[in-house]
Motif scaffolding. Structure first.
Motif, PDB file in Angstrom:
ATOM      1  N   GLU A 208      66.277  46.346  46.736  1.00 63.60           N
ATOM      2  CA  GLU A 208      67.275  45.552  47.072  1.00 63.60           C
ATOM      3  C   GLU A 208      67.957  45.430  45.597  1.00 63.60           C
ATOM      4  O   GLU A 208      67.160  45.326  44.195  1.00 63.60           O
ATOM      5  CB  GLU A 208      67.062  43.973  46.881  1.00 63.60           C
ATOM      6  CG  GLU A 208      68.547  43.309  46.955  1.00 63.60           C
ATOM      7  CD  GLU A 208      67.872  42.192  47.280  1.00 63.60           C
ATOM      8  OE1 GLU A 208      69.506  40.634  47.788  1.00 63.60           O
ATOM      9  OE2 GLU A 208      66.535  40.976  47.111  1.00 63.60           O
ATOM     10  N   GLY A 209      69.364  45.963  45.391  1.00 65.23           N
ATOM     11  CA  GLY A 209      70.821  46.234  44.487  1.00 65.23           C
ATOM     12  C   GLY A 209      69.793  47.553  43.864  1.00 65.23           C
ATOM     13  O   GLY A 209      68.808  48.180  44.053  1.00 65.23           O
ATOM     14  N   LEU A 210      71.010  48.363  42.096  1.00 65.08           N
ATOM     15  CA  LEU A 210      70.710  48.954  41.737  1.00 65.08           C
ATOM     16  C   LEU A 210      69.985  49.145  40.634  1.00 65.08           C
ATOM     17  O   LEU A 210      69.152  48.194  40.306  1.00 65.08           O
ATOM     18  CB  LEU A 210      72.542  49.224  41.527  1.00 65.08           C
ATOM     19  CG  LEU A 210      73.196  49.690  42.441  1.00 65.08           C
ATOM     20  CD1 LEU A 210      74.990  49.292  41.843  1.00 65.08           C
ATOM     21  CD2 LEU A 210      72.977  50.685  43.245  1.00 65.08           C
TER      22      LEU A 210
ATOM     23  N   ARG B 194      68.033  51.901  49.539  1.00 67.99           N
ATOM     24  CA  ARG B 194      68.492  51.038  48.298  1.00 67.99           C
ATOM     25  C   ARG B 194      69.171  49.482  49.321  1.00 67.99           C
ATOM     26  O   ARG B 194      70.432  50.893  50.132  1.00 67.99           O
ATOM     27  CB  ARG B 194      68.828  51.339  46.816  1.00 67.99           C
ATOM     28  CG  ARG B 194      67.843  51.714  46.510  1.00 67.99           C
ATOM     29  CD  ARG B 194      68.891  51.956  44.901  1.00 67.99           C
ATOM     30  NE  ARG B 194      68.241  52.730  44.244  1.00 67.99           N
ATOM     31  CZ  ARG B 194      67.400  52.243  43.947  1.00 67.99           C
ATOM     32  NH1 ARG B 194      67.201  50.480  43.617  1.00 67.99           N
ATOM     33  NH2 ARG B 194      65.695  52.223  42.147  1.00 67.99           N
ATOM     34  N   ILE B 195      69.503  48.812  49.094  1.00 70.44           N
ATOM     35  CA  ILE B 195      70.436  48.409  50.137  1.00 70.44           C
ATOM     36  C   ILE B 195      70.810  46.713  48.979  1.00 70.44           C
ATOM     37  O   ILE B 195      70.611  46.882  47.723  1.00 70.44           O
ATOM     38  CB  ILE B 195      69.960  46.594  51.570  1.00 70.44           C
ATOM     39  CG1 ILE B 195      67.960  46.189  50.463  1.00 70.44           C
ATOM     40  CG2 ILE B 195      68.979  47.999  52.580  1.00 70.44           C
ATOM     41  CD1 ILE B 195      68.087  45.001  51.516  1.00 70.44           C
ATOM     42  N   SER B 196      72.400  46.389  49.537  1.00 72.26           N
ATOM     43  CA  SER B 196      73.115  45.769  48.511  1.00 72.26           C
ATOM     44  C   SER B 196      72.377  45.002  47.928  1.00 72.26           C
ATOM     45  O   SER B 196      71.207  43.340  49.153  1.00 72.26           O
ATOM     46  CB  SER B 196      74.396  44.836  49.111  1.00 72.26           C
ATOM     47  OG  SER B 196      75.030  46.199  49.546  1.00 72.26           O
ATOM     48  N   PRO B 197      72.125  43.783  46.877  1.00 69.67           N
ATOM     49  CA  PRO B 197      72.200  42.533  46.444  1.00 69.67           C
ATOM     50  C   PRO B 197      72.116  41.391  47.341  1.00 69.67           C
ATOM     51  O   PRO B 197      73.891  40.879  47.742  1.00 69.67           O
ATOM     52  CB  PRO B 197      72.110  42.691  44.805  1.00 69.67           C
ATOM     53  CG  PRO B 197      72.957  43.795  44.809  1.00 69.67           C
ATOM     54  CD  PRO B 197      72.958  44.526  46.065  1.00 69.67           C
ATOM     55  N   GLY B 198      72.177  40.505  47.738  1.00 73.76           N
ATOM     56  CA  GLY B 198      72.145  39.341  49.116  1.00 73.76           C
ATOM     57  C   GLY B 198      70.945  38.436  49.287  1.00 73.76           C
ATOM     58  O   GLY B 198      69.476  39.077  49.524  1.00 73.76           O
TER      59      GLY B 198
ATOM     60  N   GLY C 147      72.145  39.151  54.112  1.00 70.45           N
ATOM     61  CA  GLY C 147      71.855  40.653  54.360  1.00 70.45           C
ATOM     62  C   GLY C 147      70.684  40.952  55.113  1.00 70.45           C
ATOM     63  O   GLY C 147      70.381  41.879  55.439  1.00 70.45           O
TER      64      GLY C 147
END
Length: 121
Positions: A39-41, A58-62, A68
């Motif tokens: 999760e996140g960069l 990788r997936i966007s934070p949330g 998510g």
């Protein structure tokens, strides 16, 4: 005969780098065909690199169990089709960790995943 369930570990920590470092250590210990959802960069240069024995998404934070959820479900389903032996999920916000774990322990994932203890960094 049903396929063996994928050993799944949730990893949480204060920074993406700490989570990646913990997952890198676990990967080194296990040496199995593995998949990682982060999760996140990354903090700067990523510690983990994709390879024939390591799938990385990788997936966007949330909140992975709330906002998510759909992204996590699609990513997880796509990785599980590749039949990894181990799965690591790096979670940025530990606030809903129990809900995320409950979601992963419910159908249909209860037949696909074997949840290990949570790793806190």
């Amino acid at each position: 005969m049903a396929a063996p369930r994928v050993a799944t570990t949730l990893v949480t920590g204060a920074s993406p780098g700490a989570r990646e470092q913990a997952i890198a250590q676990l990967l080194h210990q296990n040496g199995a065909f593995s998949a990682v959802i982060l999760e996140g960069l990354p903090d700067g240069r990523p510690l983990l690199e994709p390879s024939p024995s390591l799938l990385i998404e990788r997936i966007s934070p949330g909140c992975l169990c709330c906002t998510g959820n759909l992204v996590l479900r699609v990513t997880l389903n796509r990785l599980l089709r590749r039949a990894p032996e181990r799965l690591y999920i790096g979670v940025a916000d530990a606030g809903h960790l129990s809900q995320l774990r409950s979601w992963l322990a419910a159908a249909p994932y209860d037949q696909l995943l074997e949840l290990a203890p949570i790793v806190h960094t």
